[in-house]
Scaffold this motif. Structure first.
Motif, mmCIF file in Angstrom:
data_model
loop_
_atom_site.group_PDB
_atom_site.id
_atom_site.type_symbol
_atom_site.label_atom_id
_atom_site.label_comp_id
_atom_site.label_asym_id
_atom_site.label_seq_id
_atom_site.Cartn_x
_atom_site.Cartn_y
_atom_site.Cartn_z
ATOM 1 N N ASN A 183 41.229 53.200 31.684
ATOM 2 C CA ASN A 183 41.346 53.749 30.333
ATOM 3 C C ASN A 183 42.812 53.747 29.904
ATOM 4 O OD1 ASN A 183 40.344 55.207 27.937
ATOM 5 N ND2 ASN A 183 41.544 56.888 28.786
ATOM 6 N N LYS A 184 43.698 53.999 30.840
ATOM 7 C CA LYS A 184 45.137 53.995 30.541
ATOM 8 C C LYS A 184 45.566 52.628 29.995
ATOM 9 C CE LYS A 184 49.527 55.137 32.740
ATOM 10 N NZ LYS A 184 50.153 55.602 33.984
ATOM 11 N N ASP A 185 45.074 51.551 30.597
ATOM 12 C CA ASP A 185 45.385 50.199 30.111
ATOM 13 C C ASP A 185 44.814 49.971 28.716
ATOM 14 O OD1 ASP A 185 46.747 49.539 32.446
ATOM 15 O OD2 ASP A 185 45.002 48.581 33.362
ATOM 16 N N ALA A 186 43.584 50.408 28.505
ATOM 17 C CA ALA A 186 42.950 50.250 27.188
ATOM 18 C C ALA A 186 43.737 51.018 26.126
ATOM 19 C CB ALA A 186 41.500 50.729 27.228
ATOM 20 N N MET A 187 44.189 52.206 26.460
ATOM 21 C CA MET A 187 44.958 53.011 25.514
ATOM 22 C C MET A 187 46.278 52.326 25.152
ATOM 23 S SD MET A 187 43.269 55.691 24.586
ATOM 24 C CE MET A 187 44.532 56.776 23.940
ATOM 25 N N LYS A 188 46.923 51.671 26.108
ATOM 26 C CA LYS A 188 48.171 50.950 25.825
ATOM 27 C C LYS A 188 47.938 49.854 24.787
ATOM 28 C CE LYS A 188 50.396 51.520 30.312
ATOM 29 N NZ LYS A 188 50.846 50.809 31.524
ATOM 30 N N ARG B 92 37.205 54.366 27.116
ATOM 31 C CA ARG B 92 36.700 54.342 28.493
ATOM 32 C C ARG B 92 35.594 53.317 28.651
ATOM 33 N NH1 ARG B 92 34.762 60.117 29.292
ATOM 34 N NH2 ARG B 92 34.237 59.755 27.121
ATOM 35 N N ILE B 93 34.727 53.204 27.657
ATOM 36 C CA ILE B 93 33.633 52.229 27.697
ATOM 37 C C ILE B 93 34.197 50.811 27.661
ATOM 38 C CG2 ILE B 93 31.631 51.323 26.453
ATOM 39 C CD1 ILE B 93 31.176 54.259 25.468
ATOM 40 N N VAL B 94 35.130 50.582 26.745
ATOM 41 C CA VAL B 94 35.739 49.257 26.619
ATOM 42 C C VAL B 94 36.486 48.904 27.900
ATOM 43 C CG1 VAL B 94 37.417 47.884 25.338
ATOM 44 C CG2 VAL B 94 35.859 49.415 24.118
ATOM 45 N N ALA B 95 37.238 49.841 28.442
ATOM 46 C CA ALA B 95 37.965 49.600 29.691
ATOM 47 C C ALA B 95 37.001 49.228 30.812
ATOM 48 C CB ALA B 95 38.773 50.837 30.074
ATOM 49 N N ASN B 96 35.898 49.921 30.894
ATOM 50 C CA ASN B 96 34.899 49.647 31.931
ATOM 51 C C ASN B 96 34.317 48.237 31.782
ATOM 52 O OD1 ASN B 96 33.246 50.207 34.138
ATOM 53 N ND2 ASN B 96 31.622 51.023 32.838
ATOM 54 N N LYS C 276 36.732 45.876 33.098
ATOM 55 C CA LYS C 276 37.180 46.244 34.444
ATOM 56 C C LYS C 276 38.673 46.608 34.472
ATOM 57 C CE LYS C 276 33.466 43.853 36.749
ATOM 58 N NZ LYS C 276 32.511 44.552 35.980
ATOM 59 N N LYS C 277 39.056 47.415 33.495
ATOM 60 C CA LYS C 277 40.422 47.929 33.373
ATOM 61 C C LYS C 277 40.361 49.452 33.374
ATOM 62 C CE LYS C 277 42.413 43.938 32.662
ATOM 63 N NZ LYS C 277 43.376 43.391 33.600
#
Length: 66
Positions: A15-20, A5-9, A12-13
């Protein structure tokens, strides 16, 4: 430790995108060893605003930089 969630933020993506992306990195055909995935990433979860459990991933700071 960071989580997805931190990385996604930061990027500016969602969390779902980061998890993929993380799932691709830890997949057997990624070129990285299974040990790399185990030592660098850990599946976790959090409660969203509707109190539903959502997946996220804990990772070492080294993996974020790499």
């Amino acid at each position: 430790m960071l989580d997805s969630r931190i990385v996604a933020n930061i990027f500016k993506k969602s969390n779902k995108d980061a998890m993929k992306v993380i799932k691709k990195v830890v997949s057997p055909d990624s070129g990285y060893s299974e040990e790399f995935g185990r030592r660098s990433f850990s599946l976790s979860s959090y409660k969203n605003s509707q109190s539903k459990s959502q997946p996220c991933c804990q990772m070492t700071r080294d993996r974020f930089v790499a």
